[in-house]
Design a protein around this motif. Structure first.
Motif, mmCIF file in Angstrom:
data_model
loop_
_atom_site.group_PDB
_atom_site.id
_atom_site.type_symbol
_atom_site.label_atom_id
_atom_site.label_comp_id
_atom_site.label_asym_id
_atom_site.label_seq_id
_atom_site.Cartn_x
_atom_site.Cartn_y
_atom_site.Cartn_z
ATOM 1 N N THR A 21 -30.129 -29.301 19.174
ATOM 2 C CA THR A 21 -29.533 -30.464 18.529
ATOM 3 C C THR A 21 -30.483 -31.027 17.473
ATOM 4 O O THR A 21 -30.086 -31.291 16.331
ATOM 5 N N LEU A 22 -31.756 -31.199 17.857
ATOM 6 C CA LEU A 22 -32.737 -31.749 16.920
ATOM 7 C C LEU A 22 -32.899 -30.836 15.694
ATOM 8 O O LEU A 22 -32.839 -31.292 14.550
ATOM 9 N N GLY A 23 -33.086 -29.535 15.970
ATOM 10 C CA GLY A 23 -33.330 -28.596 14.877
ATOM 11 C C GLY A 23 -32.130 -28.481 13.960
ATOM 12 O O GLY A 23 -32.251 -28.540 12.729
ATOM 13 N N PHE A 24 -30.963 -28.361 14.557
ATOM 14 C CA PHE A 24 -29.731 -28.211 13.787
ATOM 15 C C PHE A 24 -29.473 -29.468 12.959
ATOM 16 O O PHE A 24 -29.118 -29.399 11.779
ATOM 17 N N GLY A 25 -29.679 -30.619 13.613
ATOM 18 C CA GLY A 25 -29.468 -31.895 12.919
ATOM 19 C C GLY A 25 -30.418 -32.014 11.737
ATOM 20 O O GLY A 25 -30.018 -32.374 10.619
ATOM 21 N N CYS A 26 -31.664 -31.693 11.968
ATOM 22 C CA CYS A 26 -32.683 -31.793 10.910
ATOM 23 C C CYS A 26 -32.336 -30.856 9.759
ATOM 24 O O CYS A 26 -32.392 -31.245 8.598
ATOM 25 N N TRP A 27 -31.933 -29.626 10.111
ATOM 26 C CA TRP A 27 -31.561 -28.654 9.078
ATOM 27 C C TRP A 27 -30.374 -29.143 8.266
ATOM 28 O O TRP A 27 -30.354 -29.100 7.039
ATOM 29 N N GLY A 28 -29.348 -29.633 8.999
ATOM 30 C CA GLY A 28 -28.142 -30.091 8.307
ATOM 31 C C GLY A 28 -28.452 -31.227 7.353
ATOM 32 O O GLY A 28 -27.958 -31.276 6.233
ATOM 33 N N LEU A 63 -38.093 -26.745 12.793
ATOM 34 C CA LEU A 63 -38.615 -25.915 13.889
ATOM 35 C C LEU A 63 -39.601 -26.700 14.748
ATOM 36 O O LEU A 63 -39.668 -26.510 15.964
ATOM 37 N N THR A 64 -40.362 -27.607 14.141
ATOM 38 C CA THR A 64 -41.278 -28.428 14.935
ATOM 39 C C THR A 64 -40.506 -29.326 15.892
ATOM 40 O O THR A 64 -40.785 -29.376 17.100
ATOM 41 N N LEU A 65 -39.522 -30.054 15.321
ATOM 42 C CA LEU A 65 -38.710 -30.940 16.168
ATOM 43 C C LEU A 65 -37.980 -30.126 17.228
ATOM 44 O O LEU A 65 -37.909 -30.502 18.399
ATOM 45 N N ASN A 66 -37.444 -28.988 16.803
ATOM 46 C CA ASN A 66 -36.679 -28.118 17.698
ATOM 47 C C ASN A 66 -37.548 -27.646 18.865
ATOM 48 O O ASN A 66 -37.230 -27.879 20.028
ATOM 49 N N ALA A 67 -38.689 -27.042 18.534
ATOM 50 C CA ALA A 67 -39.559 -26.504 19.587
ATOM 51 C C ALA A 67 -40.111 -27.628 20.452
ATOM 52 O O ALA A 67 -40.154 -27.524 21.690
#
Lengths: 126, 893
Positions: B443-450, B501-505
């Motif tokens: 959710t974090l990674g996808f949100g950040c990317w979007g 990727l940082t937020l995601n991981a």
């Protein structure tokens, strides 16, 4: 020759009472208060009648009676049994063991004397 | 226009050629001649779908715009294949043992078969892949335009071209991608067609490159000179962006749905990876070999402003080499179509398995059963999904206007799918990874990317207002999409990769650590992480013929021989096969499963039948369900056992109560008999002597006096006996009223010793005491305690057989006071010690005159006072111990 009665009983006052009554009748009374040695005493010195208490220290009156009946020397000895436990079961046990007469304590002196006289009369001549 | 017609004809022929190859490959596979179709070479070539039109056309464009940076896109996957082949091997092994069908399946399966995760990853994949499909359509359209009407762009025409291409691709994919229901069964035709396309695109690029280097630049040395001279040689390498691109392309290689499809799903031999680990980097190297020379030549020969993304086409065209241009066009066409086909298959599998089928099953309100109609639904869902996915790409293409450069669309797409990486790697290497963690990270990674890359990629002001880009949403500067947390000046792509990727991981790890995985998650985690411990080599795909005899044996074991035989015979009669064994038709299998389920539970029955009929491996879910059933059975039998134990306990209690009653009854008889004896004995003396006194004449005065006193003594004895009996009865029934008062223990003992001495019966006893220890304050029933002491002292007087009887009274003070009475006699035998506290038990002869109730009464009294009296053995003489609480407490009872 005076008739001899053996009294096996452990209560001193009762020994005194029966001894008094029978000696007034001219009978010789031997007393013994220990159950375990009673049979030896009887075999060694057979009386004409035995008065036997049930509750004795060491050995019960019933056991003494059974042993007595198993012994040829005393098998026909007339035995009057006295018991303070007045239950009918005691009388039955006594009869099965081969008692000649049975009385419940307390007894009347006259009655007791009658029983002893009757047993003496029936006693075989030795 | 003749050129365009030629091109359409060539395209159609090429398409027919691909159809023919795919068809032939499928036929060969069905005849069991798939061995050559499944060589390591084909596997390696199929991986080349990584090189889409983006790399075929876009690499040259990228080289023109950013110098050697395009190499990073090739370096990522090469490094992964050469250095991280063990990750790929693990992925492939997991994919096979778990029968995974897609990336979404992998993530959901790993994290406890979470459908939420599957849907999330599916959405991510669709959103991430749609621009990419659009990119392919755009490249094909652009290349058509190059041939069609020179440099003039006709929107009308391009729309048609893209639509036709999209429709054709959808058709091909539907035909060859959905021949089998089981997504795990290989798409032989598709893979073969892709391998051929891989050869075509490599050949095209190499031919163009050779033409450029040797035909136009005058050999290698000439080419190198030109490169040095061109502005390409001046590009400085941006280290951060390079690293970012390498990481990103490597991550994307692992996560791209289409790569997963060929790398894992279509793989049928792990050892093929060994070949691919060197052959695929080699392929990529060849693909990139002539990129720079073509770029340099294009810049030199073509008019300024020409689209560098199309140099591969326009350079040969400008030299009048139409044939070469057509070959080059076919290479680009191949790149685009192979990517779209595999992507469509991969995405449609996800969409139909994780979105359409769950919805269908929910609304159809029926349990899943493999019968004809459901199979039909699955196929339909998959076909519609394919069409939907391709059309979504077409829509994106139409909406975005096809304006953006090819490579930048590719980057956006890569960064999107790379968000699966933390959950994927964490899932196969870290057992601690949990469903919650995966959800949080994604959710974090996808949100950040979007927010930072995807939405802005549509262009300023489309989804994200301009003001946000400049000043941040609502003026919050540190939330600016391309300068999160105030970090400015970073390349937008790198910015997104680092942050997302940082937020995601981080989110994945922290949420995993904070959450507690469910049993299925832990089990799956172990299965994934330790896949090499659990699984063996490649599976044997034997002919899966249902073994009716095996079924029969199993059924006999479970249902019993007679029932099983009856079931099978009945079915055989119904099928009218003539024999005793029926054919294992689906109907029969279902019926058999139902019968078995009645005995062993549904899950177990399903697993057993599946095992025999399908050679199917038992899934973790099956095992969990079996375990559940077993647990229920065990619970049930445990309940039964508990009940029977309860019954046994009740029966034992009843037996005990019964024997207790019997014992009580015997005791009562014995007691009555004893009482009778104890009462009649003194009465016998009394009656005998009273009759003597009445009847006998001539008694001396001494005799008279003696007999009268015997009568008197025996009367007293009788009275005392009756007193004791009443006392005991009251104590035993608990009706006694205690008279509690404080007093000194020494006073109580004084009184008791004096009272015991007052009785004329018994011997004289010297009593030794310890006055100091006796200074204990008691609060209890002093009269009752005294009664106990009197009894014990009197017993010593009656029974102590020593020549000079002596009694020690020893006191140990405390919260509970201990008073020992020890005489110097012979003591009691062990048997005597057992019975002295019973009623009417007398050890020695009866001259002592007691009825045998004294110690029974003592015991009762001490129990009432919360203490006890016991025989103290090993003291030499007869010894009793009295224990009494100094302060009487009600609770002590």
């Amino acid at each position: 020759m005076t008739k001899r009665v053996m009294l096996i009983e452990d209560e001193p006052n009762i020994i005194e009472a029966i001894g008094f009554i029978l000696s007034r009748e001219g009978l010789t009374v031997d007393t013994h208060s220990d159950g375990t040695t009673a049979n030896d005493k009887l075999r060694a010195n057979r009386p004409d009648v035995l008065i036997l208490d049930v509750m004795l220290p060491g050995k019960s009156g019933y056991d003494i009676l059974r042993e007595l009946r198993d012994d040829a020397a005393t098998a026909d000895l007339p035995v009057l049994m006295l018991t303070a436990r007045g239950q009918s079961r005691d009388r039955e046990t006594a009869e099965r063991a081969g008692v000649s007469a049975f009385m419940t304590k307390p007894f009347s002196n006259a009655e007791m004397l009658d029983q002893v006289r009757r047993l003496l009369a029936s006693a075989p001549r030795v | 226009m003749t050129m365009l017609n030629t091109l359409v004809a060539v395209c159609s022929l090429y398409a027919l050629f691909l159809f023919a190859i795919a068809f032939a490959a499928d036929r060969a596979a069905m005849r069991g001649q798939a061995r050559w179709l499944r060589s390591p070479l084909v596997y390696t070539l199929s991986l080349s779908i990584y090189c889409s039109a983006w790399t075929f056309y876009g690499a040259v464009g990228s080289a023109v715009r950013t110098g050697f940076e395009y190499l990073a896109i090739y370096l990522g996957p090469s490094l992964v294949l050469m250095g991280w082949w063990w990750i790929l091997r693990k992925l492939v092994r997991i994919g096979r043992t778990q029968r995974l069908t897609s990336v979404a399946d992998l993530i959901s399966s790993r994290y406890g078969k979470s459908n939420l995760l599957a849907v999330g990853v599916t959405i991510l994949a669709v959103v991430g892949t749609t621009p990419y499909i659009a990119l392919q359509l755009q490249s094909v359209t652009l290349s058509f335009e190059v041939f069609g009407v020179g440099d003039i762009v006709s929107g009308q025409e391009s729309g048609h071209t893209a639509l036709w291409v999209a429709a054709g691709l959808a058709l091909f994919t539907v035909i060859f991608g959905t021949r089998n229901l089981d997504a795990n069964e290989r798409h032989n035709g598709v893979v073969m067609a892709i391998a051929v396309e891989a050869v075509v695109k490599l050949a095209a690029l190499l031919t163009v490159g050779i033409f450029v280097v040797w035909g136009l630049l005058g050999g290698v040395s000439g080419a190198l000179e030109r490169i040095d001279a061109s502005e390409l040689g001046q590009w400085r390498i941006n280290g951060g962006r390079w690293t970012g691109m390498i990481v990103l392309s490597g991550a994307a290689f692992l996560c791209l749905p289409r790569i997963f499809q060929v790398l894992v799903v279509e793989n049928d031999n792990e050892t093929h990876l060994r070949t691919a680990s060197w052959a695929f980097p080699l392929y990529l190297g060849l693909m990139s070999l002539f990129v720079v020379p073509i770029a340099v030549t294009g810049l030199e020969l073509l008019p300024a402003g020409s689209n560098p993304d199309l140099f591969v086409l326009t350079v040969p065209l400008s030299q009048g080499r139409d044939g070469l241009a057509v070959l080059s066009f076919l290479g680009g066409f191949s790149s685009a179509t192979s990517m779209v086909i595999v992507a469509a298959i991969a995405l449609s599998t996800m969409v139909s398995n994780h979105v359409v089928m769950p919805l269908f099953l929910r609304f159809a309100k029926r349990g899943a059963k493999v019968s004809g109609d459901v199979r039909h639904v699955v196929l339909l869902a998959r076909r519609l999904s394919i069409v939907g996915v391709v059309m979504l790409g077409y829509l994106y293409y139409r909406l975005s206007g096809g304006g953006a450069a090819l490579s930048s669309i590719g980057e956006v797409s890569f960064a999107g799918v790379a968000q699966v990486l933390p959950a994927m790697l964490g899932g196969i290497f870290w057992r601690g990874g949990s469903r919650v963690g995966a959800l949080a990270g994604l959710t974090l990674g996808f949100g950040c990317w979007g927010y930072t890359l995807f939405l802005p990629s549509f262009g300023a002001g489309v989804f994200v207002p301009d003001s946000w880009m400049v000043a941040g949403p609502f003026g919050i500067a540190w939330l600016r999409p391309q300068a999160l947390f105030g970090i400015e000046g970073m390349d937008p792509l790198l910015h997104t990769v680092v942050w997302s990727l940082t937020l995601n991981a981080g989110g994945f790890v922290l949420a995993s650590l904070a959450s507690f995985p469910r049993p299925l998650e832990r089990l799956q985690g172990a299965q994934f992480v330790n896949v090499f411990d659990h699984s063996t080599g490649p599976p044997r795909w034997s002919g899966k013929v249902a073994q009716t005899e095996d079924l029969m044996i199993m059924a006999q074991r479970i249902l019993g021989a007679r029932d099983a035989q009856a079931l099978f015979e009945h079915e055989a009669r119904r099928q009218a096969t003539g024999g005793t064994l029926p054919a294992p038709t689906p109907d029969f299998l279902e019926r058999l499963e139902r019968e078995l389920a009645g005995s062993v539970g549904a899950a177990t029955a399903h697993a057993m039948v599946g095992q025999i009929v399908g050679g199917m491996s038992v899934s973790v879910e099956d095992l969990m369900a079996v375990a559940d059933e077993t647990a229920q059975l065990m619970e049930y039998s445990a309940r039964l056992e508990a009940q029977s134990q309860e019954l046994a306990r009740t029966a034992a209690k009843l037996r005990e109560a019964n024997s207790k009653l019997t014992r009580l009854s015997v005791q009562k008889d014995a007691f009555l008999s004893q009482i009778s004896h104890e009462l009649r004995t003194p009465m016998t003396s009394i009656r005998a002597f009273s009759e003597i006194l009445r009847d006998a004449d001539g008694l001396t005065p001494q005799e008279h006096g003696k007999y009268a006193s015997i009568i008197h003594d025996e009367a007293i004895r009788l009275t005392r006996l009756l007193d004791d009996l009443l006392d005991l009865s009251v104590l035993e029934n608990g009706q006694v009223n205690l008279n509690l008062r404080p007093g000194l223990l020494s006073d109580v003992l004084d009184r008791a010793v004096a009272a015991a001495a007052a009785d004329e019966h018994g011997a004289r006893v010297r009593i030794w005491r310890d006055p100091r220890a006796e200074e204990v304050m008691l609060n209890t029933d002093l009269d009752r305690l005294s009664q106990v002491f009197i009894n014990l002292v009197a017993n010593t007087r009656k029974y102590c057989d020593a020549a000079r009887p002596r009694l020690d009274i020893r006191v140990r003070p405390g919260a509970t006071v201990v008073i020992d009475f020890i005489d110097n006699g012979a003591g009691l035998s062990a048997e005597a010690q057992d019975v002295i506290f019973e009623k009417f038990s007398r050890v020695s002869d009866q001259k002592a005159g007691g009825a045998g109730l004294g110690l029974a009464i003592c015991r009762q009294i001490m129990t009432r006072l919360g203490g006890e009296v016991s025989y103290l053995s090993g003291q030499g003489g007869t010894a009793f111990r009295v224990v009494v609480p100094a302060r009487y407490a009600v609770a002590a009872q």
